[in-house]
Write a protein that holds these residues in place. Structure first.
Motif, short mmCIF file in Angstrom:
data_model
loop_
_atom_site.label_atom_id
_atom_site.label_comp_id
_atom_site.label_asym_id
_atom_site.label_seq_id
_atom_site.Cartn_x
_atom_site.Cartn_y
_atom_site.Cartn_z
N ASN A 281 0.85 -1.19 0.00
CA ASN A 281 0.00 0.00 0.00
C ASN A 281 0.88 1.24 0.00
O ASN A 281 0.47 2.30 -0.42
CB ASN A 281 -0.91 -0.01 1.23
CG ASN A 281 -2.01 1.04 1.17
OD1 ASN A 281 -2.56 1.30 0.12
ND2 ASN A 281 -2.33 1.63 2.31
N ALA A 282 2.12 1.07 0.50
CA ALA A 282 3.03 2.20 0.67
C ALA A 282 4.30 1.96 -0.15
O ALA A 282 4.27 1.30 -1.19
CB ALA A 282 3.33 2.40 2.15
N ASN A 283 5.43 2.50 0.32
CA ASN A 283 6.65 2.52 -0.50
C ASN A 283 7.80 1.64 0.00
O ASN A 283 8.33 0.83 -0.75
CB ASN A 283 7.18 3.96 -0.61
CG ASN A 283 6.12 4.94 -1.00
OD1 ASN A 283 5.71 5.78 -0.21
ND2 ASN A 283 5.62 4.82 -2.22
N GLY B 38 4.67 4.07 -5.28
CA GLY B 38 3.36 3.82 -4.69
C GLY B 38 2.80 5.06 -4.02
O GLY B 38 3.54 5.86 -3.46
N ILE B 39 1.48 5.24 -4.11
CA ILE B 39 0.81 6.40 -3.51
C ILE B 39 -0.23 5.87 -2.53
O ILE B 39 -1.01 4.98 -2.85
CB ILE B 39 0.14 7.27 -4.60
CG1 ILE B 39 1.22 7.79 -5.58
CG2 ILE B 39 -0.61 8.44 -3.98
CD1 ILE B 39 0.64 8.45 -6.82
N LEU B 40 -0.24 6.44 -1.32
CA LEU B 40 -1.06 5.91 -0.23
C LEU B 40 -2.54 6.26 -0.33
O LEU B 40 -3.33 5.80 0.49
CB LEU B 40 -0.51 6.41 1.11
CG LEU B 40 0.56 5.53 1.75
CD1 LEU B 40 1.42 6.33 2.71
CD2 LEU B 40 -0.07 4.35 2.47
N ASN B 41 -2.92 7.06 -1.32
CA ASN B 41 -4.35 7.43 -1.39
C ASN B 41 -4.86 7.47 -2.82
O ASN B 41 -5.69 8.30 -3.17
CB ASN B 41 -4.59 8.79 -0.71
CG ASN B 41 -3.94 9.91 -1.49
OD1 ASN B 41 -2.95 9.70 -2.20
ND2 ASN B 41 -4.49 11.10 -1.37
N ASP B 42 -4.36 6.53 -3.66
CA ASP B 42 -4.77 6.53 -5.07
C ASP B 42 -5.80 5.44 -5.39
O ASP B 42 -6.14 5.23 -6.55
CB ASP B 42 -3.54 6.38 -5.98
CG ASP B 42 -2.80 5.06 -5.76
OD1 ASP B 42 -3.15 4.34 -4.79
OD2 ASP B 42 -1.89 4.75 -6.54
N GLY B 43 -6.29 4.73 -4.35
CA GLY B 43 -7.30 3.70 -4.58
C GLY B 43 -6.75 2.43 -5.20
O GLY B 43 -7.50 1.56 -5.63
N ARG B 44 -5.41 2.31 -5.24
CA ARG B 44 -4.78 1.12 -5.80
C ARG B 44 -3.70 0.62 -4.85
O ARG B 44 -3.20 1.37 -4.02
CB ARG B 44 -4.12 1.43 -7.16
CG ARG B 44 -5.04 2.11 -8.15
CD ARG B 44 -4.32 2.42 -9.44
NE ARG B 44 -4.13 1.22 -10.25
CZ ARG B 44 -5.03 0.75 -11.10
NH1 ARG B 44 -6.18 1.38 -11.26
NH2 ARG B 44 -4.80 -0.34 -11.80
N PHE B 45 -3.35 -0.64 -4.99
CA PHE B 45 -2.17 -1.17 -4.30
C PHE B 45 -1.31 -1.88 -5.34
O PHE B 45 -1.75 -2.11 -6.48
CB PHE B 45 -2.55 -2.10 -3.15
CG PHE B 45 -3.32 -3.33 -3.54
CD1 PHE B 45 -2.68 -4.52 -3.83
CD2 PHE B 45 -4.72 -3.31 -3.61
CE1 PHE B 45 -3.38 -5.66 -4.20
CE2 PHE B 45 -5.44 -4.44 -3.97
CZ PHE B 45 -4.78 -5.63 -4.27
N GLU B 46 -0.09 -2.21 -4.96
CA GLU B 46 0.83 -2.86 -5.89
C GLU B 46 1.26 -4.23 -5.35
O GLU B 46 1.48 -4.37 -4.15
CB GLU B 46 2.08 -2.00 -6.13
CG GLU B 46 1.87 -0.81 -7.04
CD GLU B 46 1.00 0.29 -6.41
OE1 GLU B 46 0.08 0.79 -7.09
OE2 GLU B 46 1.23 0.62 -5.22
N ILE B 47 1.36 -5.19 -6.25
CA ILE B 47 1.97 -6.47 -5.91
C ILE B 47 3.35 -6.46 -6.54
O ILE B 47 3.49 -6.38 -7.77
CB ILE B 47 1.12 -7.66 -6.42
CG1 ILE B 47 -0.23 -7.66 -5.68
CG2 ILE B 47 1.86 -8.97 -6.20
CD1 ILE B 47 -1.17 -8.77 -6.06
N CYS B 48 4.36 -6.45 -5.68
CA CYS B 48 5.75 -6.34 -6.13
C CYS B 48 6.42 -7.71 -6.03
O CYS B 48 6.50 -8.29 -4.94
CB CYS B 48 6.50 -5.32 -5.28
SG CYS B 48 5.68 -3.72 -5.18
#
Length: 303
Positions: A201-203, A215-225
């Motif tokens: 959710n974060a960096n 990564g941006i904490l308030n963009d409505g998306r998360f990343e799978i790294c």
């Protein structure tokens, strides 16, 4: 994030982890009380014991009208308090005292205790996203694979600090074998072996290693790294890339940006959520909750 009128706090709860950090907690609690008294605020201090803390804090919140709850400790304390405030109008404050302090760093919260205490009366309140894994909340970063194993060993040990973490990582790395995962998301899928899978959710981790630098904490998306299998000789370069915000430049990494995902943990590898080992089923449903947590941040400098 949208400007909003900040109301002055008048009643605060501080959840203090007495074993986090290496500063005198009696002295710190006195500073908190003094700071609140100077600004005509009531304050309640709850010391965690490791025994039914969640229930006790929840009861305190339900029985009082707190304007905010401050987590005074490391990532574990932040996660404990944050989980109770998701979906409520009560903001989370952080006075970072742990060895990592990952979320507070990503939010730009001062790592100096004196400066962080100023947030009691000088701040802005903003909303950030949270996610959950099979219903268990995650505010920062969660892992499957190598790093989750290191977190588990670290939590089982009696030594703290970056040095102890690095030593465990080195020991585990020598014999670690990548595990098999299947991942389905609303944007793309993955099937294969990975050294580690980070649901971000974060960096960056508390060590400042950036697994998801954009990564941006308030963009409505998360990343799978994903870090896919790599030769031993590539390890130092991967590490340098993490510490220079350049992990995406590696041929051994892949990032999937999405709003929902299902992770099939086929080899039943260990998992951690926000730095705490977690027990999850083989099928892990990851769900996004946009702007579901209010956080207390420093007032942005005028550009």
């Amino acid at each position: 994030m949208g400007k909003q009128k900040e109301k002055k706090f008048s009643n605060l709860l501080f959840v203090v982890n007495p074993i986090a950090g290496d500063i005198d907690k009696e002295e710190l609690e006195d500073e908190i009380k003094t700071e609140c008294a100077e600004h005509q605020m009531k304050c309640t201090i709850y010391r965690t014991t490791g025994q039914q803390d969640l229930e006790h804090i929840k009861q305190l919140i339900e029985e009082n009208t707190f304007d905010a709850v401050f987590a005074v400790g490391g990532d574990g304390t932040v996660s404990l308090v944050g989980a109770l405030l998701i979906g409520t109008q009560t903001p989370l404050g952080i006075i970072p005292l742990g060895s990592g302090n990952g979320l507070s760093k990503d939010l730009g919260i001062p790592q100096d205790t004196e400066e962080a205490l100023q947030l009691i009366h000088e701040h802005v309140v903003r909303n950030i996203d949270t996610i959950d894994l099979n219903g268990k909340p995650s505010i920062h970063l969660s892992d499957l694979g190598f790093n989750a194993l290191v977190v588990k060993r670290f939590c089982e040990g009696d030594k703290r600090g970056p040095g102890a973490y690095a030593w465990i990582a080195l020991q585990e790395y020598i014999n670690y074998e990548p595990k098999f995962y299947r991942i389905e998301t609303d944007t793309e899928n993955f099937e294969g072996e990975a050294f580690m899978v980070t649901i971000a959710n974060a960096n960056a981790f508390g060590s400042n290693a950036a697994i998801n630098p954009s990564g941006i904490l308030n963009d409505g998306r998360f990343e799978i790294c994903l870090i896919e299998p790599f030769p031993k000789a590539a390890a130092p370069v991967l590490l340098v890339r993490m510490y220079t915000d350049n992990i995406d430049g590696s041929i051994y990494t892949r990032r999937i940006s999405c709003r929902k995902a299902t992770v099939y943990n086929v080899d039943h590898e260990v998992v951690h959520i926000d730095g705490e080992p977690a027990e999850l089923d083989e099928v892990i449903k990851v769900t996004m909750h946009p702007k579901s947590l209010k956080v207390i941040l420093p007032i942005p400098e005028e550009s």
